[in-house]
Design an enzyme around this catalytic site. Structure first.
Site, PDB file in Angstrom:
ATOM      1  CD  GLU A 149     103.238   1.249 -30.103  1.00 56.46           C
ATOM      2  OE1 GLU A 149     102.759   2.400 -30.060  1.00 56.46           O
ATOM      3  OE2 GLU A 149     103.837   0.792 -31.103  1.00 56.46           O
ATOM      4  NE  ARG A 197      99.213  -0.961 -42.814  1.00 55.25           N
ATOM      5  CZ  ARG A 197     100.064  -1.961 -43.082  1.00 55.25           C
ATOM      6  NH1 ARG A 197     100.385  -2.268 -44.304  1.00 55.25           N
ATOM      7  NH2 ARG A 197     100.617  -2.638 -42.086  1.00 55.25           N
ATOM      8  CB  CYS A 205      99.736  -4.880 -32.597  1.00 54.60           C
ATOM      9  SG  CYS A 205     100.843  -6.163 -33.190  1.00 54.60           S
ATOM     10  CG  HIS A 231     104.629  -2.494 -32.508  1.00 49.94           C
ATOM     11  ND1 HIS A 231     103.575  -1.621 -32.302  1.00 49.94           N
ATOM     12  CD2 HIS A 231     104.114  -3.562 -33.194  1.00 49.94           C
ATOM     13  CE1 HIS A 231     102.477  -2.152 -32.832  1.00 49.94           C
ATOM     14  NE2 HIS A 231     102.769  -3.320 -33.383  1.00 49.94           N
TER      15      HIS A 231
HETATM   16  N1  PCA Z   1     102.120  -7.061 -35.693  1.00 51.37           N
HETATM   17  C1  PCA Z   1     100.808  -6.690 -36.153  1.00 51.37           C
HETATM   18  C2  PCA Z   1      99.894  -7.804 -35.700  1.00 51.37           C
HETATM   19  C3  PCA Z   1     100.793  -8.911 -35.293  1.00 51.37           C
HETATM   20  C4  PCA Z   1     102.121  -8.328 -35.224  1.00 51.37           C
HETATM   21  O1  PCA Z   1     103.143  -8.886 -34.809  1.00 51.37           O
HETATM   22  C5  PCA Z   1     100.398  -5.297 -35.733  1.00 51.37           C
HETATM   23  O2  PCA Z   1     101.276  -4.444 -35.538  1.00 51.37           O
HETATM   24  O3  PCA Z   1      99.214  -5.030 -35.573  1.00 51.37           O
END
Ligand code: PCA
Length: 217
Positions: free
Chosen positions: A79, A89, A142, A164
């Site tokens: 990111e 969401r 996140c 991610h």
């Molecule tokens: N993914 C979520 C929150 C926790 C996770 O592992 C997100 O992308 O916000």
């Protein structure tokens, strides 16, 4: 030197979260002389920022990477930017679904990752891991943690950012139509390499990898 590597507890009805599985697999590993300290953050807007702050003050890291799962992504997603926005969401694990709120009042609209993101992406690809840069960490927990991380470390000279990871194959197999996935072993190898590159500032892979076992895949 300590590395803080966070993952999240399962959320959204899932029984497992690869972000925590990866972090916990790397806990206590030494990468280029730095020790990984893994912490699991709650997937709640109310709890995650304090859990992150506690981890930062206990671990006193020289490098921080926070991990989360993004179902539907096909690659390791490095990111670039955290935005000062919460717009859930789905409900978090405390059954809260806040919308159209700032992560923090009186904070900038966004923070950039301070990791060597392009060097990380290039190294991952060279090692055979699908990887790319992402311009949005979403507006769920996140992104909140990513924003809090950058805010809490501003001006401290500690590289930090967010990655991610895709769903695991066993998670993808339960969804119709199936979503992209990546096996846990490959995710662990990829994040270990990402940490090595981040430690090195992206300058020289050759200097950081030999003793630590570069990913074989
Ligand atoms: N993914 C979520 C929150 C926790 C996770 O592992 C997100 O992308 O916000």
């Amino acid at each position: 030197m300590n590395i803080l590597l966070t993952g999240f507890e399962p959320f959204g009805g899932e029984a497992i979260n690869p972000s925590w599985e990866v972090a916990r697999a790397l806990n206590d590993q030494v990468i280029a002389g730095a020790t990984v300290h893994a912490r699991c953050l709650p997937t709640t807007f109310g709890g995650a920022p304090q859990a992150l702050a506690d981890a930062l003050s206990i671990v006193r890291p020289g490098l921080v990477i926070a991990l989360g799962m993004a179902s539907g992504r096909s690659e390791i997603s490095i990111e670039r930017v955290a935005v000062n926005l919460i717009d859930a969401r789905i409900a978090d694990n405390a059954n809260e679904r806040p919308q159209d709120l700032p992560v923090r009042d009186e904070a900038p609209a966004a923070y950039f990752s301070t990791l060597p993101i392009k060097a990380m992406r290039d190294a991952l690809r060279a090692a055979g891991h699908p990887a790319g840069l992402s311009l949005s960490a979403g507006a769920f927990v996140c992104n909140q943690v990513f924003f809090e991380l950058q805010h809490q470390l501003v001006g401290r000279g500690i590289p930090s950012g967010f990655i991610h990871v895709p769903a695991l194959p066993e998670q993808a197999a339960r969804v119709q139509p199936t979503v992209p996935s990546m096996g846990l072993a490959a995710q662990i190898d990829a994040i270990r390499l990402a940490l090595a590159v981040a430690l090195d500032g992206g300058e020289s892979l050759a200097r950081t990898l030999p003793d630590e076992g570069a990913p074989t895949s």
